[in-house]
Write a protein that holds these residues in place. Sequence first.
Motif, PDB file in Angstrom:
ATOM      1  N   LEU A   5       0.821  -1.206   0.000  1.00  0.00           N
ATOM      2  CA  LEU A   5       0.000   0.000   0.000  1.00  0.00           C
ATOM      3  C   LEU A   5       0.864   1.269   0.000  1.00  0.00           C
ATOM      4  O   LEU A   5       0.646   2.174  -0.795  1.00  0.00           O
ATOM      5  CB  LEU A   5      -0.934  -0.018   1.220  1.00  0.00           C
ATOM      6  CG  LEU A   5      -1.916   1.137   1.356  1.00  0.00           C
ATOM      7  CD1 LEU A   5      -2.890   1.165   0.194  1.00  0.00           C
ATOM      8  CD2 LEU A   5      -2.664   1.026   2.666  1.00  0.00           C
ATOM      9  N   ASN A   6       1.861   1.311   0.860  1.00  0.00           N
ATOM     10  CA  ASN A   6       2.679   2.520   0.999  1.00  0.00           C
ATOM     11  C   ASN A   6       3.668   2.743  -0.127  1.00  0.00           C
ATOM     12  O   ASN A   6       4.166   3.854  -0.299  1.00  0.00           O
ATOM     13  CB  ASN A   6       3.433   2.507   2.339  1.00  0.00           C
ATOM     14  CG  ASN A   6       2.490   2.680   3.501  1.00  0.00           C
ATOM     15  OD1 ASN A   6       1.598   3.510   3.456  1.00  0.00           O
ATOM     16  ND2 ASN A   6       2.668   1.884   4.531  1.00  0.00           N
ATOM     17  N   GLU A   7       3.973   1.701  -0.891  1.00  0.00           N
ATOM     18  CA  GLU A   7       4.956   1.858  -1.971  1.00  0.00           C
ATOM     19  C   GLU A   7       4.307   1.997  -3.345  1.00  0.00           C
ATOM     20  O   GLU A   7       4.995   2.137  -4.349  1.00  0.00           O
ATOM     21  CB  GLU A   7       5.930   0.681  -1.969  1.00  0.00           C
ATOM     22  CG  GLU A   7       5.277  -0.631  -2.331  1.00  0.00           C
ATOM     23  CD  GLU A   7       6.158  -1.845  -2.095  1.00  0.00           C
ATOM     24  OE1 GLU A   7       6.197  -2.699  -2.987  1.00  0.00           O
ATOM     25  OE2 GLU A   7       6.805  -1.930  -1.040  1.00  0.00           O
ATOM     26  N   LEU A  64     -12.741   2.091  -2.826  1.00  0.00           N
ATOM     27  CA  LEU A  64     -11.314   2.001  -2.496  1.00  0.00           C
ATOM     28  C   LEU A  64     -10.650   3.370  -2.648  1.00  0.00           C
ATOM     29  O   LEU A  64      -9.914   3.815  -1.764  1.00  0.00           O
ATOM     30  CB  LEU A  64     -10.618   0.975  -3.403  1.00  0.00           C
ATOM     31  CG  LEU A  64      -9.089   0.951  -3.323  1.00  0.00           C
ATOM     32  CD1 LEU A  64      -8.617   0.538  -1.935  1.00  0.00           C
ATOM     33  CD2 LEU A  64      -8.518   0.029  -4.383  1.00  0.00           C
ATOM     34  N   GLN A  65     -10.933   4.034  -3.748  1.00  0.00           N
ATOM     35  CA  GLN A  65     -10.367   5.366  -3.982  1.00  0.00           C
ATOM     36  C   GLN A  65     -10.774   6.318  -2.859  1.00  0.00           C
ATOM     37  O   GLN A  65      -9.930   7.032  -2.299  1.00  0.00           O
ATOM     38  CB  GLN A  65     -10.840   5.903  -5.338  1.00  0.00           C
ATOM     39  CG  GLN A  65     -10.306   7.278  -5.683  1.00  0.00           C
ATOM     40  CD  GLN A  65     -10.952   7.861  -6.928  1.00  0.00           C
ATOM     41  OE1 GLN A  65     -12.136   7.620  -7.196  1.00  0.00           O
ATOM     42  NE2 GLN A  65     -10.194   8.612  -7.692  1.00  0.00           N
ATOM     43  N   ALA A  66     -12.053   6.317  -2.481  1.00  0.00           N
ATOM     44  CA  ALA A  66     -12.547   7.192  -1.413  1.00  0.00           C
ATOM     45  C   ALA A  66     -11.888   6.860  -0.082  1.00  0.00           C
ATOM     46  O   ALA A  66     -11.502   7.757   0.675  1.00  0.00           O
ATOM     47  CB  ALA A  66     -14.068   7.070  -1.305  1.00  0.00           C
ATOM     48  N   ALA A  99      -9.452   9.309   2.087  1.00  0.00           N
ATOM     49  CA  ALA A  99      -9.810   9.607   3.480  1.00  0.00           C
ATOM     50  C   ALA A  99      -8.648   9.304   4.425  1.00  0.00           C
ATOM     51  O   ALA A  99      -8.504   9.951   5.465  1.00  0.00           O
ATOM     52  CB  ALA A  99     -11.050   8.814   3.891  1.00  0.00           C
ATOM     53  N   GLN A 100      -7.818   8.311   4.049  1.00  0.00           N
ATOM     54  CA  GLN A 100      -6.666   7.946   4.874  1.00  0.00           C
ATOM     55  C   GLN A 100      -5.413   8.760   4.525  1.00  0.00           C
ATOM     56  O   GLN A 100      -4.346   8.537   5.090  1.00  0.00           O
ATOM     57  CB  GLN A 100      -6.351   6.457   4.711  1.00  0.00           C
ATOM     58  CG  GLN A 100      -7.429   5.537   5.260  1.00  0.00           C
ATOM     59  CD  GLN A 100      -7.122   4.084   4.956  1.00  0.00           C
ATOM     60  OE1 GLN A 100      -6.026   3.611   5.224  1.00  0.00           O
ATOM     61  NE2 GLN A 100      -8.091   3.377   4.389  1.00  0.00           N
ATOM     62  N   GLY A 101      -5.539   9.674   3.571  1.00  0.00           N
ATOM     63  CA  GLY A 101      -4.422  10.549   3.228  1.00  0.00           C
ATOM     64  C   GLY A 101      -3.524  10.051   2.117  1.00  0.00           C
ATOM     65  O   GLY A 101      -2.486  10.653   1.845  1.00  0.00           O
TER      66      GLY A 101
END
Length: 122
Positions: free
Chosen positions: A45-47, A65-67, A71-73
């Motif tokens: 996820l982070n990479e 998923l996009q939303a 929302a999580q930045g």
Amino acid sequence: MSSPSVSIIDDDSSVRVATDNLVRSLGYSVHTFASAEEFLASPHLNETSCVIADVQMPTMSGLDLQASMLAQGYRVPFIFITAFAVDDARARALKAGAICFLAKPFAGEALIDCLEIALQGK
């Protein structure tokens, strides 16, 4: 510098494999997922530099998923692919910042163009 990482999320394994092969042939690092939930729980996820996601999937759609990521930045470019090109879904995706919205079957060249736009400067 390592190549950008592209995450492909589609519940159809044949679409995942075909898209994986195309994106890999361009020299990108690729990770594939059968669901949005699988992607969100992954260490990739982070990479991820770009997400290619199906719009309609069981439980969590590509748009959800996009939303959720916004929302999580997470500010990651999205490319949506769908067999159901519905105008309101397209409008919602693009309004939320999607780079492209492609109807299946789509030309490989169209996806390549979208990836080039999404990954400019990466």
